[in-house]
Design an enzyme around this catalytic site. Structure first.
Site, short mmCIF file in Angstrom:
data_model
loop_
_atom_site.label_atom_id
_atom_site.label_comp_id
_atom_site.label_asym_id
_atom_site.label_seq_id
_atom_site.Cartn_x
_atom_site.Cartn_y
_atom_site.Cartn_z
N HIS A 22 0.86 -1.19 0.00
CA HIS A 22 0.00 0.00 0.00
C HIS A 22 0.89 1.23 0.00
CE1 HIS A 22 -3.87 -2.03 1.77
NE2 HIS A 22 -3.76 -2.17 0.48
N HIS A 78 -11.90 -8.48 -7.21
CA HIS A 78 -11.56 -7.24 -6.50
C HIS A 78 -10.53 -6.51 -7.35
CE1 HIS A 78 -10.09 -4.55 -3.45
NE2 HIS A 78 -9.11 -5.31 -3.01
N GLU A 80 -8.38 -3.84 -6.62
CA GLU A 80 -7.17 -3.18 -6.17
C GLU A 80 -6.05 -3.69 -7.08
OE1 GLU A 80 -6.74 -3.30 -1.93
OE2 GLU A 80 -5.00 -1.97 -1.97
N ASP A 82 -3.26 -4.89 -6.86
CA ASP A 82 -2.50 -6.11 -6.56
C ASP A 82 -3.22 -7.36 -7.05
OD1 ASP A 82 -4.32 -5.33 -4.55
OD2 ASP A 82 -3.44 -6.70 -3.09
N HIS A 144 -12.51 -5.64 1.45
CA HIS A 144 -12.47 -4.33 2.07
C HIS A 144 -12.70 -3.19 1.09
CE1 HIS A 144 -8.14 -3.19 0.87
NE2 HIS A 144 -8.42 -4.30 0.24
N ASP A 163 -9.33 -11.14 -0.74
CA ASP A 163 -8.54 -10.61 0.39
C ASP A 163 -8.93 -11.25 1.73
OD1 ASP A 163 -6.77 -8.88 -0.87
OD2 ASP A 163 -8.12 -7.17 -0.76
N TYR A 191 -2.71 -8.81 9.15
CA TYR A 191 -3.49 -8.46 7.96
C TYR A 191 -4.87 -7.96 8.38
CZ TYR A 191 -5.24 -9.02 3.17
OH TYR A 191 -5.77 -8.79 1.92
N HIS A 224 -3.97 -13.58 -1.01
CA HIS A 224 -2.61 -13.36 -0.49
C HIS A 224 -2.27 -14.49 0.46
CE1 HIS A 224 -2.27 -9.22 -1.91
NE2 HIS A 224 -3.42 -8.93 -1.35
FE1 FEO Z 1 -7.45 -5.24 -1.45
FE2 FEO Z 1 -5.07 -7.50 -1.83
O1 FEO Z 1 -6.08 -6.05 -2.36
#
Ligand code: FEO
Length: 395
Positions: A22, A78, A80, A82, A144, A163, A191, A224
């Site tokens: 982040h 999602h 984001e 990543d 999230h 996530d 996390y 992750h």
């Molecule tokens: Fe919310 Fe692993 O991205």
């Protein structure tokens, strides 16, 4: 490509070198992984991609392991970067591919890539038959991001959870039963504490909703870290605990100090708490990792935060820390503020003001000591420590 079940393969990236995530906000001492999955059923489905710095490696690997021409559809759970960060590279080669995502997901993909791709919006309960498996989509709004969702495969009994249930953890194996369990839990709770705590009320409800779906789950595969293969329900149970006013058996005192006066106050508070049998951890925030500190704050039963006053406020590390406590919506924990000063002395009141915006429980007016604390001021700190300890027992 790693086979994780009859029809599901992990084809992600293990990022051993990642130490900050982040931007520079979150420390990731044990690296991370970006878990992309391939379902090889009658249809071939790519679920999520990887962070864009790894785009080339990812595309080359998918091409050699799967063949990009063989993919029938993409699911982006999602957006984001990543997880959605390599989507454009796939779509450049296969602009015809349908992209299954939530309605929010479509908005975010459009805003990231500015392309008019073939979007198929899905919502909770929608299903898609791809062969032996029928996929069921479950929205995870604000867990999230607003676009987040999970995907369940009924034949393989795999929950692709994105996530949720993840960890920034790069390890010798991709399976929970083959890694160090202590490390895994340290990373899982870190996390949760750093990324998911603000959404705990939503998570508590969502856990109940997911449990009520009565899914037969053999494996939880997050986006992750490692895959929960052995006793996957353990991480659902942990999330249920973490989302519901979780605490461990200790209190925390975090302070910053210029000439040790505020440290002396911290130690007097510590003594007061220990006199009541409370276990205490003491941290100087200026030499501590903020993400680790936030994890400790999340776990603590009670919180004391202190800083001396400089330029009419608290030291920088404490300003950042109190902001993080507020932003992460810590609640239910008894707290107090303290700090030394020379002439103006605003820091303890400023700390107290920020913490009062949370749903934590104030147990004392802010404590102040001029220059170097005298015996009576240290006694006040000790007594406040006793009060904080007693408040734990009442809370
Ligand atoms: Fe919310 Fe692993 O991205």
């Amino acid at each position: 490509m790693l086979k994780i079940s009859e029809n599901v393969y992990w084809d992600g990236i293990q990022d051993w070198d990642l130490k900050l995530f982040h931007g520079h906000e979150l420390s990731t001492h044990r690296g991370s992984t970006y878990n992309s999955y391939v379902i090889k059923d009658e249809k071939t489905v790519l679920v999520d991609t990887v962070w864009f710095p790894h785009k080339e490696t990812f595309i080359n690997r998918i091409e050699s392991d799967v063949g990009i021409d063989n993919i029938d559809m993409v699911i982006i759970q999602h957006n984001e970067p990543d997880h959605g960060g390599a989507l454009d590279a796939i779509m450049e080669l296969r602009p015809d591919l349908p992209i299954y995502c939530t309605a929010f997901g479509e908005k975010i993909i459009r805003a990231h890539f500015h392309k008019d791709w073939n979007f198929v919006n899905v919502k909770t309960g929608d299903t898609l038959k791809i062969g032996k498996n029928t996929l069921t989509f479950v929205e995870m709004r604000m867990i999230h991001w607003p676009d987040s969702m999970m995907t369940y495969l009924n034949h393989d009994k795999v929950l692709l959870s994105n996530d949720a249930f993840g960890q920034h953890y790069c390890a010798k194996s991709m399976f929970n039963d083959e890694v160090d369990e202590d490390e895994l839990y340290q990373e899982a709770i870190k996390y949760y504490a750093n990324i998911l705590t603000p959404f705990s009320p939503i998570i508590a409800k969502k856990i109940n909703e997911v449990v009520a779906l009565n899914l037969d789950i053999d494996m939880i595969a997050p986006s992750h870290g490692v895959i929960w293969r052995e006793n996957p329900s353990q991480i659902i149970e942990s999330y249920a605990d973490w989302a519901n006013d979780y605490s461990e058996d200790f209190a925390i005192i975090v302070y910053d100090t210029m000439y040790e006066a505020t440290r002396k106050m911290a130690e007097a508070i510590e003594s007061g708490m220990r006199s009541k049998g409370v276990k205490v951890k003491l941290y100087n925030s200026s030499v501590s990792d903020m993400s680790d500190l936030l994890t400790e704050l999340f776990k603590a039963k009670a919180v004391a935060v202190g800083s001396c006053t400089v330029n009419n406020g608290a030291l920088t590390s404490i300003v950042a820390l109190t902001h993080e406590i507020m932003a992460h919506k810590l609640k239910g924990k008894p707290y107090l503020a303290f700090g030394s000063y020379g002439w103006s002395g605003e820091a303890p009141a400023n700390i107290d003001e920020t913490l009062s915006k949370t749903k934590m429980i104030k147990v004392s007016e802010p404590l102040k000591a001029k220059y170097s604390p005298v015996e009576s001021e240290l006694k006040e700190c000790f007594d406040a420590g006793v009060k904080l300890a007693e408040a734990i027992k009442e809370s």
